[in-house]
Design a protein around this motif. Structure first.
Motif, PDB file in Angstrom:
ATOM      1  N   PHE A 281       0.836  -1.196   0.000  1.00 45.59           N
ATOM      2  CA  PHE A 281       0.000   0.000   0.000  1.00 45.59           C
ATOM      3  C   PHE A 281       0.875   1.251   0.000  1.00 45.59           C
ATOM      4  CE2 PHE A 281      -2.590   3.329   1.844  1.00 45.59           C
ATOM      5  CZ  PHE A 281      -3.879   3.078   1.411  1.00 45.59           C
ATOM      6  N   ILE A 282       1.870   1.258   0.883  1.00 48.63           N
ATOM      7  CA  ILE A 282       2.748   2.427   1.036  1.00 48.63           C
ATOM      8  C   ILE A 282       3.606   2.625  -0.212  1.00 48.63           C
ATOM      9  CG2 ILE A 282       4.756   3.252   2.339  1.00 48.63           C
ATOM     10  CD1 ILE A 282       3.389   2.013   4.863  1.00 48.63           C
ATOM     11  N   ALA A 283       4.114   1.537  -0.764  1.00 52.93           N
ATOM     12  CA  ALA A 283       4.949   1.640  -1.967  1.00 52.93           C
ATOM     13  C   ALA A 283       4.131   2.210  -3.133  1.00 52.93           C
ATOM     14  CB  ALA A 283       5.503   0.265  -2.336  1.00 52.93           C
ATOM     15  N   GLU A 284       2.884   1.774  -3.224  1.00 56.30           N
ATOM     16  CA  GLU A 284       2.026   2.248  -4.310  1.00 56.30           C
ATOM     17  C   GLU A 284       1.661   3.725  -4.107  1.00 56.30           C
ATOM     18  OE1 GLU A 284       1.709   0.669  -6.933  1.00 56.30           O
ATOM     19  OE2 GLU A 284       0.061   1.684  -7.955  1.00 56.30           O
ATOM     20  N   LEU A 285       1.464   4.120  -2.852  1.00 56.72           N
ATOM     21  CA  LEU A 285       1.193   5.527  -2.533  1.00 56.72           C
ATOM     22  C   LEU A 285       2.346   6.408  -3.030  1.00 56.72           C
ATOM     23  CD1 LEU A 285      -0.370   7.793  -0.978  1.00 56.72           C
ATOM     24  CD2 LEU A 285       0.938   7.126   1.045  1.00 56.72           C
ATOM     25  N   ALA A 286       3.572   5.983  -2.733  1.00 58.27           N
ATOM     26  CA  ALA A 286       4.755   6.766  -3.139  1.00 58.27           C
ATOM     27  C   ALA A 286       4.876   6.792  -4.663  1.00 58.27           C
ATOM     28  CB  ALA A 286       6.009   6.177  -2.504  1.00 58.27           C
ATOM     29  N   ARG A 287       4.586   5.647  -5.287  1.00 55.92           N
ATOM     30  CA  ARG A 287       4.738   5.566  -6.752  1.00 55.92           C
ATOM     31  C   ARG A 287       3.726   6.485  -7.443  1.00 55.92           C
ATOM     32  NH1 ARG A 287       2.895   3.510 -11.214  1.00 55.92           N
ATOM     33  NH2 ARG A 287       1.021   2.625 -10.268  1.00 55.92           N
ATOM     34  N   ARG A 288       2.471   6.457  -6.948  1.00 53.44           N
ATOM     35  CA  ARG A 288       1.421   7.219  -7.639  1.00 53.44           C
ATOM     36  C   ARG A 288       1.525   8.722  -7.390  1.00 53.44           C
ATOM     37  NH1 ARG A 288      -4.327   3.951  -6.924  1.00 53.44           N
ATOM     38  NH2 ARG A 288      -3.515   1.869  -7.378  1.00 53.44           N
ATOM     39  N   THR A 289       1.938   9.127  -6.196  1.00 53.92           N
ATOM     40  CA  THR A 289       1.889  10.561  -5.854  1.00 53.92           C
ATOM     41  C   THR A 289       3.253  11.242  -5.908  1.00 53.92           C
ATOM     42  OG1 THR A 289       2.300  10.195  -3.516  1.00 53.92           O
ATOM     43  CG2 THR A 289      -0.007  10.127  -4.233  1.00 53.92           C
ATOM     44  N   GLY A 290       4.320  10.447  -5.915  1.00 49.94           N
ATOM     45  CA  GLY A 290       5.648  11.051  -5.861  1.00 49.94           C
ATOM     46  C   GLY A 290       6.022  11.536  -4.465  1.00 49.94           C
ATOM     47  N   CYS A 291       5.211  11.196  -3.467  1.00 53.47           N
ATOM     48  CA  CYS A 291       5.559  11.605  -2.096  1.00 53.47           C
ATOM     49  C   CYS A 291       6.748  10.784  -1.606  1.00 53.47           C
ATOM     50  CB  CYS A 291       4.369  11.434  -1.144  1.00 53.47           C
ATOM     51  SG  CYS A 291       3.999   9.723  -0.687  1.00 53.47           S
ATOM     52  N   GLY A 292       7.417  11.298  -0.592  1.00 55.24           N
ATOM     53  CA  GLY A 292       8.467  10.540   0.062  1.00 55.24           C
ATOM     54  C   GLY A 292       7.893   9.787   1.251  1.00 55.24           C
ATOM     55  N   LEU A 293       8.753   9.020   1.917  1.00 51.22           N
ATOM     56  CA  LEU A 293       8.283   8.228   3.055  1.00 51.22           C
ATOM     57  C   LEU A 293       9.100   8.538   4.302  1.00 51.22           C
ATOM     58  CD1 LEU A 293       7.821   4.821   1.220  1.00 51.22           C
ATOM     59  CD2 LEU A 293       6.065   6.555   1.713  1.00 51.22           C
ATOM     60  N   LEU A 294       8.406   8.557   5.406  1.00 51.92           N
ATOM     61  CA  LEU A 294       9.033   8.649   6.713  1.00 51.92           C
ATOM     62  C   LEU A 294       8.943   7.235   7.289  1.00 51.92           C
ATOM     63  CD1 LEU A 294       8.136  11.255   9.497  1.00 51.92           C
ATOM     64  CD2 LEU A 294       9.275   9.087   9.848  1.00 51.92           C
ATOM     65  N   PHE A 295      10.095   6.638   7.504  1.00 62.20           N
ATOM     66  CA  PHE A 295      10.137   5.236   7.923  1.00 62.20           C
ATOM     67  C   PHE A 295      10.257   5.195   9.442  1.00 62.20           C
ATOM     68  CE2 PHE A 295      12.416   0.937   6.922  1.00 62.20           C
ATOM     69  CZ  PHE A 295      11.253   0.263   7.227  1.00 62.20           C
ATOM     70  N   ASP A 296       9.165   4.844  10.111  1.00 60.01           N
ATOM     71  CA  ASP A 296       9.183   4.759  11.577  1.00 60.01           C
ATOM     72  C   ASP A 296       9.491   3.319  11.969  1.00 60.01           C
ATOM     73  OD1 ASP A 296       8.493   4.453  14.337  1.00 60.01           O
ATOM     74  OD2 ASP A 296       7.434   6.368  14.213  1.00 60.01           O
ATOM     75  N   VAL A 297      10.720   3.112  12.449  1.00 57.86           N
ATOM     76  CA  VAL A 297      11.183   1.752  12.719  1.00 57.86           C
ATOM     77  C   VAL A 297      10.536   1.192  13.985  1.00 57.86           C
ATOM     78  CG1 VAL A 297      13.229   0.344  13.166  1.00 57.86           C
ATOM     79  CG2 VAL A 297      13.328   2.172  11.469  1.00 57.86           C
ATOM     80  N   ASN A 298      10.249   2.062  14.952  1.00 54.96           N
ATOM     81  CA  ASN A 298       9.516   1.579  16.124  1.00 54.96           C
ATOM     82  C   ASN A 298       8.125   1.099  15.711  1.00 54.96           C
ATOM     83  OD1 ASN A 298       9.064   1.262  19.075  1.00 54.96           O
ATOM     84  ND2 ASN A 298       7.543   2.871  18.708  1.00 54.96           N
ATOM     85  N   ASN A 299       7.492   1.836  14.808  1.00 49.73           N
ATOM     86  CA  ASN A 299       6.172   1.413  14.340  1.00 49.73           C
ATOM     87  C   ASN A 299       6.226   0.047  13.669  1.00 49.73           C
ATOM     88  OD1 ASN A 299       5.184   3.817  15.268  1.00 49.73           O
ATOM     89  ND2 ASN A 299       4.643   4.663  13.266  1.00 49.73           N
ATOM     90  N   VAL A 300       7.307  -0.222  12.962  1.00 50.29           N
ATOM     91  CA  VAL A 300       7.439  -1.535  12.315  1.00 50.29           C
ATOM     92  C   VAL A 300       7.423  -2.631  13.383  1.00 50.29           C
ATOM     93  CG1 VAL A 300       8.953  -3.045  10.979  1.00 50.29           C
ATOM     94  CG2 VAL A 300       8.715  -0.632  10.338  1.00 50.29           C
ATOM     95  N   TYR A 301       8.180  -2.403  14.457  1.00 54.66           N
ATOM     96  CA  TYR A 301       8.240  -3.425  15.506  1.00 54.66           C
ATOM     97  C   TYR A 301       6.897  -3.556  16.228  1.00 54.66           C
ATOM     98  CZ  TYR A 301       9.819  -6.115  19.505  1.00 54.66           C
ATOM     99  OH  TYR A 301       9.945  -7.095  20.459  1.00 54.66           O
ATOM    100  N   VAL A 302       6.234  -2.413  16.457  1.00 50.24           N
ATOM    101  CA  VAL A 302       4.904  -2.436  17.081  1.00 50.24           C
ATOM    102  C   VAL A 302       3.934  -3.228  16.192  1.00 50.24           C
ATOM    103  CG1 VAL A 302       2.908  -0.973  17.666  1.00 50.24           C
ATOM    104  CG2 VAL A 302       5.202  -0.303  18.404  1.00 50.24           C
ATOM    105  N   GLN A 303       3.923  -2.936  14.913  1.00 49.35           N
ATOM    106  CA  GLN A 303       3.035  -3.639  13.970  1.00 49.35           C
ATOM    107  C   GLN A 303       3.329  -5.137  13.940  1.00 49.35           C
ATOM    108  OE1 GLN A 303       0.667  -1.676  13.398  1.00 49.35           O
ATOM    109  NE2 GLN A 303       0.580  -1.499  11.187  1.00 49.35           N
ATOM    110  N   ALA A 304       4.628  -5.453  13.826  1.00 48.55           N
ATOM    111  CA  ALA A 304       5.024  -6.854  13.700  1.00 48.55           C
ATOM    112  C   ALA A 304       4.577  -7.640  14.930  1.00 48.55           C
ATOM    113  CB  ALA A 304       6.534  -6.948  13.511  1.00 48.55           C
ATOM    114  N   THR A 305       4.760  -7.037  16.108  1.00 49.85           N
ATOM    115  CA  THR A 305       4.365  -7.714  17.341  1.00 49.85           C
ATOM    116  C   THR A 305       2.847  -7.813  17.440  1.00 49.85           C
ATOM    117  OG1 THR A 305       6.299  -6.764  18.408  1.00 49.85           O
ATOM    118  CG2 THR A 305       4.598  -7.665  19.862  1.00 49.85           C
ATOM    119  N   ASN A 306       2.170  -6.698  17.173  1.00 52.10           N
ATOM    120  CA  ASN A 306       0.719  -6.669  17.374  1.00 52.10           C
ATOM    121  C   ASN A 306      -0.027  -7.527  16.364  1.00 52.10           C
ATOM    122  OD1 ASN A 306       1.262  -4.904  19.404  1.00 52.10           O
ATOM    123  ND2 ASN A 306       0.414  -3.092  18.395  1.00 52.10           N
ATOM    124  N   HIS A 307       0.532  -7.677  15.168  1.00 46.97           N
ATOM    125  CA  HIS A 307      -0.201  -8.397  14.132  1.00 46.97           C
ATOM    126  C   HIS A 307       0.496  -9.672  13.696  1.00 46.97           C
ATOM    127  CE1 HIS A 307      -2.758  -4.948  14.219  1.00 46.97           C
ATOM    128  NE2 HIS A 307      -1.827  -4.145  13.775  1.00 46.97           N
TER     129      HIS A 307
END
Lengths: 309, 277
Positions: free
Chosen positions: A174-200
């Motif tokens: 979803f995020i990769a497609e968002l960046a591709r379609r809009t040309g926006c950049g990404l803020l990569f929150d590494v803590n969020n990755v760990y929170v997501q991975a654990t929670n889901h």
């Protein structure tokens, strides 16, 4: 009536462009304003929530202006509600645009989330179902805000506590497609990755390895709280209330090895510590960056130092 | 499949109504009812907004205690979400809410203390303007003083109360141990102003609120004087105007065109330089 004898119009200082260096920065908290201005610590940059500077004037603007004179600044919004099905709040867009024009931030970012509904503003970053409909809506909003503010923005991967049955797309896709379609950049929150991975229940390493790092313009690190879910399993809360977790440091090293040196922010918004504690976390991020990439934005800093001498 | 709009409406409805179960399309790790997971959102929304109110109303909180304040604020949040993401504007009608909040009814002064705190907040975040210098009016010809019109400072507000709200505010803001305040000592009109960095509170003399209110309405000095005298027979123009300028309440001034057809050419020309001694 004749013109007022004293117009006393406050002149707004015009700031020079100041790109965010690939160093560590910290979220600027009011309790540290004076320490920062008095000690001028050797830190790469600061970040603020623009919503906290949307009054007309007063001490918040005065302090922020003084700090902006000495350091690069990043604006990181929390109230845009980019994932809202409803139209974006035009008045809020105008306020953001004014702050971007006033402070000339080196980076300007927001969240992949929503926070407003008919009843009002909910003051939380709410999760989205990942569907083609959501993606189309978010892209439309990102286009609108980037056009309006006249610059590229970064959007942050979320931390969430629930998923939606409607979701039929992976978060990274979803995020990769968002960046591709809009040309926006990404803020990569590494803590969020760990929170997501654990929670889901997925692999944080796989998420990092799949993340489209070519679009990453900034990384966030923060501490999380640990609770349990309805099954008694760990549920991590993105609390920003303590040191960065040991595992998140390791994940950061993995992310930065892929992405190269990227401006990295320590977020600490609750139980905010004394300045030296926050500064130490930032210096640790620079150590990890240096170890993983062999450098910490040497070119920009040396130039700036040479100019300052 | 439900639309994004329907999904979001269901989500918000369940966040706001604690008696509802989580929306049916919300999933946790497996097939469990994700009560605790969804509860994180309920909690984040309501606790963060209660804490935003705690930040804006520290004196009210000190007066009633944290537990009572949290309970009262939670009811307010249940009734009114912020209208914008700019939380410094949230809670503008909290004083009116407190007035109708039955458990706080005995504390008659509490709504006016909240009004004073809100005025303080507005002043703190108001636009910055340099006040005019105290001697700035010296160049105005005496026969024209009645035609003076003023720009009040953008941070200027007046909170009027039958309770001694300024004394309550001062001790609850500045003292580790709160000094007793005699609630029967009377109230008054408190001028709230931030000429530079700090918000200042000052009790206005008799007629001062009517006078400043008239100037704020754009009336000429002469007309404002008439209004103030009507409100308070012992109104002292020189003292009030000098006090207002000295406290930084005036950000600009000008001369309105002379009023045509005035019977008495001196009617609008009060003496502003008489210091009353």
């Amino acid at each position: 009536m004749t013109a007022t004898a004293q117009t006393a119009k406050q002149s707004t200082p015009a700031f020079a462009e100041a790109p965010i260096p690939a160093r560590a920065g910290v979220g600027l908290k009011a309790q540290h304003y004076r320490t920062i201005l008095e000690d001028e610590p050797d830190i790469g940059w600061f970040e603020v929530h623009p919503e906290n500077y949307m009054g007309a004037g007063g001490p918040p603007h005065r302090y922020l202006s003084e700090i902006r004179e000495r350091y690069p600044l990043s604006l990181h919004g929390v109230g845009l509600s980019i994932g809202d099905d409803r139209p974006l709040d035009e008045a809020h867009l105008q306020r953001l645009k004014m702050l971007v024009e006033r402070y000339k931030p080196g980076l300007f970012s927001e969240h992949l989330a929503w926070s407003t509904h008919d009843e009002g503003y909910l003051n939380d970053l709410l999760p989205l179902p990942y569907t083609e409909e959501t993606l189309a809506r978010v892209c439309e909003h990102v286009d609108q805000v980037q056009d309006m503010v006249g610059r590229r923005m970064l959007f942050e991967n979320p931390s969430t506590y629930v998923r939606f049955a409607e979701t039929d797309m992976g978060e990274v896709d979803f995020i990769a497609e968002l960046a591709r379609r809009t040309g926006c950049g990404l803020l990569f929150d590494v803590n969020n990755v760990y929170v997501q991975a654990t929670n889901h229940g997925f692999s944080a390493e796989d998420y990092i390895d799949a993340f489209p790092v070519e679009h990453v313009g900034e990384i966030h690190l923060a501490g999380h709280a640990r609770e349990t879910d309805d099954l008694g399993k760990p549920l991590l809360i993105d609390a920003h209330d303590r040191e960065v977790d040991r595992i998140v440091w390791d994940l950061y090293a993995r992310a930065i090895s892929r992405a190269g040196p990227v401006p990295t922010l320590i977020e600490w918004d609750a139980n905010v510590p004394e300045w030296p504690v926050l500064f130490t976390e930032a210096m640790r991020a620079e150590e990890v960056m240096r170890a993983a990439c062999g450098r910490v934005a040497p070119a920009v800093r040396e130039d700036e130092r040479a100019l300052a001498v | 499949m439900p639309s994004l709009s329907e999904i979001q409406t269901r989500f918000v409805t369940a966040i706001r109504d604690r008696d509802l179960p989580p929306p049916e399309d919300i999933v946790g790790r497996g097939g469990e009812a994700p009560e605790r997971r969804f509860g994180i959102y309920r909690n984040n929304v309501h606790v963060s907004l209660v804490e935003a109110l705690m930040g804006s109303y520290p004196v009210v909180q000190r007066l009633v205690g944290e537990e009572f304040f949290r309970g009262m604020a939670r009811v307010y949040v249940g009734k009114a979400l912020p209208r914008t993401p700019v939380l410094i504007r949230y809670g503008d009608d909290f004083a009116d809410f407190i007035e109708d909040f039955e458990p706080a009814r005995e504390l008659g002064y509490l709504p006016d203390v909240a009004r004073l705190e809100w005025a303080w907040n507005l002043a703190y975040h108001a636009a910055d303007r340099d006040p005019v210098a105290p001697q700035a009016l010296a160049a105005i010809p005496p026969e024209r003083t009645g035609d003076l019109v003023f720009d009040l400072h953008p941070s200027l507000q007046i909170v009027s109360s039958p309770w001694p709200v300024q004394a309550i505010w001062e001790t609850n803001t500045n003292d580790a141990e709160v000094r007793p305040v005699d609630l029967t000592s009377g109230g008054g009109d408190v001028l709230v102003l931030r000429p530079a960095y700090d918000v200042e509170l000052r009790l206005l003399p008799s007629g001062g609120a009517a006078f400043i209110g008239a100037l704020g309405d754009g009336l000429r000095l002469g007309e404002a004087y008439e209004r103030a005298i009507a409100a308070s027979a012992d109104f002292d123009l020189a003292a009030n105007l000098q006090g207002l300028i000295a406290s930084g309440g005036i950000a600009g001034f000008g001369l309105a065109d002379p009023v045509a057809g005035l019977d008495d050419p001196n009617a609008g020309t009060p003496d502003i330089n008489n210091n009353g001694e």
